[in-house]
Structure formats: C-alpha cells, structure tokens
Design a protein around this motif. Structure first.
Motif, PDB file in Angstrom:
ATOM      1  N   GLU A  68      21.886 -18.492   9.587  1.00 34.84           N
ATOM      2  CA  GLU A  68      21.504 -19.602   9.431  1.00 34.84           C
ATOM      3  C   GLU A  68      20.150 -20.036  10.150  1.00 34.84           C
ATOM      4  N   ILE A  69      20.247 -19.075  11.374  1.00 30.08           N
ATOM      5  CA  ILE A  69      19.422 -18.874  12.732  1.00 30.08           C
ATOM      6  C   ILE A  69      17.838 -19.660  12.388  1.00 30.08           C
ATOM      7  N   ASP A  70      17.239 -18.906  11.213  1.00 30.01           N
ATOM      8  CA  ASP A  70      16.138 -19.059  11.222  1.00 30.01           C
ATOM      9  C   ASP A  70      15.710 -21.192  10.634  1.00 30.01           C
ATOM     10  N   ARG A  71      16.533 -21.277  10.348  1.00 34.88           N
ATOM     11  CA  ARG A  71      16.873 -23.321  10.314  1.00 34.88           C
ATOM     12  C   ARG A  71      17.100 -23.777  11.659  1.00 34.88           C
ATOM     13  N   LEU A  72      17.870 -23.154  12.449  1.00 35.50           N
ATOM     14  CA  LEU A  72      17.631 -23.357  13.430  1.00 35.50           C
ATOM     15  C   LEU A  72      16.806 -23.556  14.363  1.00 35.50           C
ATOM     16  N   VAL A  73      15.981 -22.758  14.564  1.00 32.03           N
ATOM     17  CA  VAL A  73      15.398 -22.622  15.290  1.00 32.03           C
ATOM     18  C   VAL A  73      13.743 -23.251  14.516  1.00 32.03           C
ATOM     19  N   GLU A  74      13.173 -23.976  13.355  1.00 35.07           N
ATOM     20  CA  GLU A  74      12.546 -24.894  12.951  1.00 35.07           C
ATOM     21  C   GLU A  74      13.348 -25.815  13.103  1.00 35.07           C
TER      22      GLU A  74
END
Length: 162
Positions: free
Chosen positions: A152-158
């Motif tokens: 879920e790193i892309d969600r965290l980046v957001e």
C-alpha cells in the motif's frame, strides 16, 4: 514539520526476518524519505530480544493481533513454543518508538504475525492467509497510528505531507 514513518526493518534491507532474510521494498519514495530523515526503522521481534533466524510463528486458532492484545489468543512457533509475551513486548516497543519519534504512519511487511496489516496466516502453518492484523500492527492502530502494508505504499505516498 515533516511526517515521520515507522518502517519494518526487513523492508529497509535488514536481514531480520524469521528466516534470516530481508525483503527490501524498492520504491522511489523510500530513498527520498530516508534522505529527508522521515524513516524510523524497527524490527519489532528483534526489539523484544528474539533471535535471527527464529522458528516461524503464527497467531493460533485463526485469531488476529487484536485477540492477542486482549489476552484471548496466543502466538506460537511451528516448534510449539509460545512466544506471545515476546510479541506483546515487540508491539509495546514499536508503539513507544513511534510515539517518541513522532511517527504518524507505519509501513509494515504484510503477512507477519507481528507486522501484517492486510493479511496474516491462520495459525495452521499451512500457508493459508486470512484478513487481519498482526500484534504490532493492531497495537499501532489502537494507538492512532495509520498502518500501511508494503503493498500500500502508493496510498501512503499520497497521504504523507511534503
């Protein structure tokens, strides 16, 4: 102030998993966050004194980390050893470190009986997955820290402020 992120040591390339391996997460945000000083690294199990390598462990009886925290489930090794107390100490150490360092987020390896947040294994040591949190992930969530799996790193980046 920049948001800080508690991150599983195995995702940072440290060979701390039960099998003595790492599981490095390759993503452009990781290096940027490291350079910015946002990352706080921990292996919860090692912080509680568990060795590397160590026998595989799962939460018994298809339970979750929340049940372990409530005293209603145990964490057991494939060899039969009860490591519940070590996993509880690991979770406490992670929450303390997150609070002391101002981490609002945690990025944890999925599947682990400690760090899993999307899935963990069902306690049968047969590689059957189930939805649920590991002990550390459950404790961090209960402490108000937003937990993300490595997938879920892309969600965290957001979410992480610039």
């Amino acid at each position: 102030m920049q948001d800080r992120i508690l991150v599983s040591a195995c995702l940072m390339g440290h060979a701390v998993r039960y099998d003595g391996r790492a599981k490095p997460l390759v993503h452009p945000a990781i290096e940027r966050w490291r350079t910015e000083g946002r990352l706080v690294t921990i292996c919860p199990e090692m912080s509680a004194g568990m060795p590397v390598p160590r026998p595989p462990a799962e939460i018994a009886g298809a339970a979750t980390g929340e049940a372990v925290l409530a005293g209603k489930a145990r964490v057991v090794e494939l060899t039969g050893g009860d490591v519940t107390d070590a996993f509880l100490q690991a979770a406490e150490n992670a929450v303390r470190l997150a609070r002391e360092t101002g981490c609002r987020y945690a990025l944890l390896i999925d599947g682990s009986p400690s760090c899993g947040s999307d899935f963990i294994y069902d306690g049968s040591f047969s590689s059957r997955r189930q939805a649920g949190n590991g002990v550390t992930a459950a404790a961090l969530k209960a402490a108000g820290i937003a937990v993300f799996s490595d997938r879920e790193i892309d969600r965290l980046v957001e979410l992480v402020s610039e």
